[in-house]
Motif scaffolding. Structure first.
Motif, PDB file in Angstrom:
ATOM      1  N   LYS A  30      70.201 -78.695  25.642  1.00  0.00           N
ATOM      2  CA  LYS A  30      71.103 -77.633  25.159  1.00  0.00           C
ATOM      3  C   LYS A  30      72.157 -78.198  24.212  1.00  0.00           C
ATOM      4  CE  LYS A  30      69.550 -73.899  27.107  1.00  0.00           C
ATOM      5  NZ  LYS A  30      68.928 -72.873  26.298  1.00  0.00           N
ATOM      6  N   SER A  31      72.689 -79.362  24.505  1.00  0.00           N
ATOM      7  CA  SER A  31      73.687 -79.973  23.613  1.00  0.00           C
ATOM      8  C   SER A  31      73.071 -80.319  22.267  1.00  0.00           C
ATOM      9  CB  SER A  31      74.286 -81.227  24.255  1.00  0.00           C
ATOM     10  OG  SER A  31      74.999 -80.877  25.423  1.00  0.00           O
ATOM     11  N   ARG A  32      71.824 -80.807  22.287  1.00  0.00           N
ATOM     12  CA  ARG A  32      71.143 -81.117  21.024  1.00  0.00           C
ATOM     13  C   ARG A  32      70.880 -79.836  20.232  1.00  0.00           C
ATOM     14  NH1 ARG A  32      68.219 -84.470  24.641  1.00  0.00           N
ATOM     15  NH2 ARG A  32      66.270 -83.329  24.321  1.00  0.00           N
ATOM     16  N   GLU A  33      70.518 -78.755  20.924  1.00  0.00           N
ATOM     17  CA  GLU A  33      70.314 -77.469  20.251  1.00  0.00           C
ATOM     18  C   GLU A  33      71.607 -76.980  19.599  1.00  0.00           C
ATOM     19  OE1 GLU A  33      68.854 -74.694  23.165  1.00  0.00           O
ATOM     20  OE2 GLU A  33      66.921 -75.722  23.343  1.00  0.00           O
ATOM     21  N   LYS A  34      72.734 -77.159  20.299  1.00  0.00           N
ATOM     22  CA  LYS A  34      74.031 -76.683  19.799  1.00  0.00           C
ATOM     23  C   LYS A  34      74.726 -77.715  18.918  1.00  0.00           C
ATOM     24  CE  LYS A  34      74.666 -73.551  23.619  1.00  0.00           C
ATOM     25  NZ  LYS A  34      75.151 -72.241  23.323  1.00  0.00           N
ATOM     26  N   ASP A  35      74.143 -78.916  18.844  1.00  0.00           N
ATOM     27  CA  ASP A  35      74.686 -79.999  18.029  1.00  0.00           C
ATOM     28  C   ASP A  35      76.124 -80.337  18.408  1.00  0.00           C
ATOM     29  OD1 ASP A  35      74.264 -81.960  16.056  1.00  0.00           O
ATOM     30  OD2 ASP A  35      75.333 -80.753  14.556  1.00  0.00           O
ATOM     31  N   PHE A  36      76.389 -80.331  19.739  1.00  0.00           N
ATOM     32  CA  PHE A  36      77.728 -80.701  20.211  1.00  0.00           C
ATOM     33  C   PHE A  36      77.669 -81.021  21.706  1.00  0.00           C
ATOM     34  CE2 PHE A  36      82.361 -80.235  20.812  1.00  0.00           C
ATOM     35  CZ  PHE A  36      82.773 -80.979  19.720  1.00  0.00           C
ATOM     36  N   TYR A  37      78.698 -81.694  22.154  1.00  0.00           N
ATOM     37  CA  TYR A  37      78.794 -82.172  23.530  1.00  0.00           C
ATOM     38  C   TYR A  37      78.843 -81.041  24.558  1.00  0.00           C
ATOM     39  CZ  TYR A  37      80.039 -86.424  21.105  1.00  0.00           C
ATOM     40  OH  TYR A  37      80.023 -87.507  20.271  1.00  0.00           O
ATOM     41  N   TYR A  38      78.176 -81.263  25.673  1.00  0.00           N
ATOM     42  CA  TYR A  38      78.219 -80.382  26.835  1.00  0.00           C
ATOM     43  C   TYR A  38      77.917 -78.934  26.454  1.00  0.00           C
ATOM     44  CZ  TYR A  38      80.030 -84.634  28.748  1.00  0.00           C
ATOM     45  OH  TYR A  38      80.161 -85.950  29.123  1.00  0.00           O
ATOM     46  N   GLY A  39      76.744 -78.737  25.872  1.00  0.00           N
ATOM     47  CA  GLY A  39      76.338 -77.433  25.374  1.00  0.00           C
ATOM     48  C   GLY A  39      75.695 -76.516  26.399  1.00  0.00           C
ATOM     49  N   HIS A  40      75.326 -77.048  27.560  1.00  0.00           N
ATOM     50  CA  HIS A  40      74.715 -76.191  28.567  1.00  0.00           C
ATOM     51  C   HIS A  40      75.776 -75.230  29.102  1.00  0.00           C
ATOM     52  CE1 HIS A  40      72.713 -74.763  32.146  1.00  0.00           C
ATOM     53  NE2 HIS A  40      71.596 -75.334  31.736  1.00  0.00           N
ATOM     54  N   PRO A  41      75.481 -73.942  29.145  1.00  0.00           N
ATOM     55  CA  PRO A  41      76.505 -72.973  29.564  1.00  0.00           C
ATOM     56  C   PRO A  41      76.994 -73.159  31.002  1.00  0.00           C
ATOM     57  CG  PRO A  41      74.352 -71.899  29.322  1.00  0.00           C
ATOM     58  CD  PRO A  41      74.216 -73.296  28.782  1.00  0.00           C
ATOM     59  N   ARG A  42      76.203 -73.828  31.836  1.00  0.00           N
ATOM     60  CA  ARG A  42      76.641 -74.046  33.222  1.00  0.00           C
ATOM     61  C   ARG A  42      77.293 -75.411  33.433  1.00  0.00           C
ATOM     62  NH1 ARG A  42      71.608 -73.353  35.812  1.00  0.00           N
ATOM     63  NH2 ARG A  42      72.529 -74.429  37.580  1.00  0.00           N
ATOM     64  N   ASN A  43      77.316 -76.246  32.393  1.00  0.00           N
ATOM     65  CA  ASN A  43      78.023 -77.520  32.536  1.00  0.00           C
ATOM     66  C   ASN A  43      79.512 -77.202  32.627  1.00  0.00           C
ATOM     67  OD1 ASN A  43      79.428 -80.081  31.882  1.00  0.00           O
ATOM     68  ND2 ASN A  43      77.332 -80.816  31.696  1.00  0.00           N
ATOM     69  N   ARG A  44      80.193 -77.856  33.539  1.00  0.00           N
ATOM     70  CA  ARG A  44      81.592 -77.515  33.816  1.00  0.00           C
ATOM     71  C   ARG A  44      82.591 -78.353  33.025  1.00  0.00           C
ATOM     72  NH1 ARG A  44      80.298 -78.017  40.015  1.00  0.00           N
ATOM     73  NH2 ARG A  44      79.094 -79.694  39.109  1.00  0.00           N
ATOM     74  N   PHE A  45      82.109 -79.162  32.088  1.00  0.00           N
ATOM     75  CA  PHE A  45      83.000 -80.054  31.347  1.00  0.00           C
ATOM     76  C   PHE A  45      84.119 -79.306  30.625  1.00  0.00           C
ATOM     77  CE2 PHE A  45      84.353 -82.458  27.628  1.00  0.00           C
ATOM     78  CZ  PHE A  45      84.672 -83.677  28.200  1.00  0.00           C
ATOM     79  N   TRP A  46      83.758 -78.319  29.788  1.00  0.00           N
ATOM     80  CA  TRP A  46      84.793 -77.647  28.983  1.00  0.00           C
ATOM     81  C   TRP A  46      85.743 -76.809  29.831  1.00  0.00           C
ATOM     82  CZ3 TRP A  46      85.776 -80.087  24.904  1.00  0.00           C
ATOM     83  CH2 TRP A  46      84.756 -80.742  24.196  1.00  0.00           C
ATOM     84  N   PRO A  47      85.255 -76.028  30.803  1.00  0.00           N
ATOM     85  CA  PRO A  47      86.211 -75.310  31.654  1.00  0.00           C
ATOM     86  C   PRO A  47      87.123 -76.254  32.452  1.00  0.00           C
ATOM     87  CG  PRO A  47      84.030 -74.344  31.871  1.00  0.00           C
ATOM     88  CD  PRO A  47      83.877 -75.595  31.048  1.00  0.00           C
ATOM     89  N   LEU A  48      86.556 -77.364  32.914  1.00  0.00           N
ATOM     90  CA  LEU A  48      87.337 -78.338  33.672  1.00  0.00           C
ATOM     91  C   LEU A  48      88.414 -78.971  32.796  1.00  0.00           C
ATOM     92  CD1 LEU A  48      87.844 -80.137  36.166  1.00  0.00           C
ATOM     93  CD2 LEU A  48      86.019 -81.634  35.314  1.00  0.00           C
TER      94      LEU A  48
END
Length: 167
Positions: A30-48
């Motif tokens: 998902k990150s490769r598709e979005k061309d940016f870090y932590y692109g999976h919608p369920r990854n908690r990196f950005w909300p955290l």
């Protein structure tokens, strides 16, 4: 699913004001598709990270980059190139590590934190000798790490990172 060779295609996020560096393993599908870090919608990196910074979760690449730089956070991964099956960290083989010297030459020897056990293991194996900086291992924000609730992640990540945040 067959293993494929993956090459890291997006740059690290940092500037001369970065006070800490967070490293993941390698971009997920998902990150490769979005061309940016932590692109999976369920990854908690950005909300955290947004919670720890006292901000709303960023949506766009630009918002995410600004959040990081505003709070002195550099972001990259341990792996420049590898063979991987899907997004499974446990399947990572044939690792070529990233070169952290361009970041550390601008930031100095800042603290390094790794997102998850695989990032920690690969950092120790491939990058510790290059940096001489012992990395602090944090629990993975991946949805695969379901044993760690958001509350537990906030406690662990907050205890490690908050001393380095500004504003």
């Amino acid at each position: 699913m067959e293993p494929i060779e993956v090459v890291h295609t997006f740059p690290p996020i940092f500037d001369k004001n970065s006070r800490l560096l967070i490293l993941g393993t390698v971009p997920s599908v998902k990150s490769r598709e979005k061309d940016f870090y932590y692109g999976h919608p369920r990854n908690r990196f950005w909300p955290l990270l947004a919670f720890l910074c006292g901000e709303e979760p960023p949506e766009t690449k630009e918002e995410k980059t600004k959040l990081l730089l505003r709070h002195g956070i550099a972001l990259y991964d341990v792996v420049e190139r590898c063979t991987i099956t899907g997004s499974s960290d446990s399947s990572i083989r044939n690792v070529v590590p990233v070169d952290l010297r361009p970041i550390l030459s601008q930031t100095g020897n800042i603290p390094i934190f790794v997102n998850g056990a695989t990032a920690a293991r690969l950092y120790k194996k491939f990058l510790y000798a290059q940096t001489g900086i012992a990395a602090v291992s944090l629990p993975s924000t991946s949805p695969a790490n379901a044993a760690w609730t958001m509350e537990r992640l906030r406690e662990a990540w907050g205890a490690a990172l908050l001393p380095f945040f500004e504003g």
